[in-house]
Design a protein around this motif. Structure first.
Motif, mmCIF file in Angstrom:
data_model
loop_
_atom_site.group_PDB
_atom_site.id
_atom_site.type_symbol
_atom_site.label_atom_id
_atom_site.label_comp_id
_atom_site.label_asym_id
_atom_site.label_seq_id
_atom_site.Cartn_x
_atom_site.Cartn_y
_atom_site.Cartn_z
ATOM 1 N N TRP A 99 0.849 -1.177 0.000
ATOM 2 C CA TRP A 99 0.000 0.000 0.000
ATOM 3 C C TRP A 99 0.890 1.234 0.000
ATOM 4 C CZ3 TRP A 99 -4.600 0.390 3.954
ATOM 5 C CH2 TRP A 99 -5.482 1.386 3.549
ATOM 6 N N ARG A 123 -1.478 -0.993 -4.077
ATOM 7 C CA ARG A 123 -2.629 -0.116 -3.877
ATOM 8 C C ARG A 123 -2.070 1.285 -3.646
ATOM 9 N NH1 ARG A 123 -7.199 -0.726 0.840
ATOM 10 N NH2 ARG A 123 -8.501 0.988 0.126
ATOM 11 N N GLU A 178 -4.412 -0.657 -7.875
ATOM 12 C CA GLU A 178 -5.683 -0.171 -7.350
ATOM 13 C C GLU A 178 -5.510 1.265 -6.869
ATOM 14 O OE1 GLU A 178 -8.522 -1.340 -3.563
ATOM 15 O OE2 GLU A 178 -6.987 -2.743 -4.221
#
Length: 138
Positions: A2, A63, A98
Motif C-alpha cells: 500500500w 494499492r 488499485e
C-alpha cells in the motif's frame, strides 16, 4: 503493498475539482495541479515512481491511495475512487494497480478497531485510547 500520498489540507479535498484541474477543465489559481500529483499524472514521473516502488519493495502491483483529511464535493467516496481510478491518464499510469482515497475518518475507524487498553507508548496512541474510552468515535 500500500503506497500512500498525503494531502492534509484542512478544508478538505474536492476530488471533482482536482480531477477537472488535472484534465485542464478548471484553472488552478496557484500552480499547475499536475505537480502535486505527478506520480499518477505524468507518464515520466509515473514510470520512475513505479520503478522505485518495485526496487524498494519487490512488487510491481500495489494499492495507491491519496490520504486526505476529508472529502469535499457532491460525490461519495466510492464515486470519487471510481472517477479517479477510471480516468484514462491515471489508469494508464497506475496500470494494474488499485486506486483509492483514504480519509482521516477511515484511518480513525481502523485505529479504533485495533486499540487495546494497554497504555500506548505514544502521546497520539494514548489520546486515541482515551477518546475511544470516552466513546468518541469516527
Amino acid at each position: 503493498m500500500w503506497v500512500v500520498s498525503c494531502k492534509s489540507w484542512q478544508p478538505g479535498f474536492d476530488t471533482g475539482a482536482k480531477l477537472r484541474e488535472l484534465r485542464g477543465e478548471k484553472k488552478n489559481p496557484k500552480r499547475e495541479t499536475w505537480r502535486g500529483f505527478r506520480e499518477v499524472w505524468d507518464p515520466k514521473w509515473a514510470a520512475a515512481f513505479r520503478a522505485e516502488v518495485e526496487r524498494v519493495t519487490g512488487v510491481s502491483r500495489f494499492r495507491y491511495s491519496i490520504a486526505v483529511t476529508r472529502l469535499r464535493g457532491k460525490i461519495s467516496q466510492d464515486e470519487a475512487n471510481a472517477a479517479w481510478q477510471s480516468d484514462p491518464t491515471i489508469a494508464g499510469n497506475l496500470a494494474g494497480c488499485e486506486f483509492s482515497f483514504l480519509t482521516m475518518r477511515d484511518m480513525w475507524a481502523q485505529l479504533q478497531d485495533e486499540l487495546t487498553t494497554t497504555p500506548a507508548s505514544s502521546e497520539i496512541g494514548r489520546l486515541a485510547q482515551l477518546l475511544k474510552a470516552a466513546k468518541i468515535e469516527a
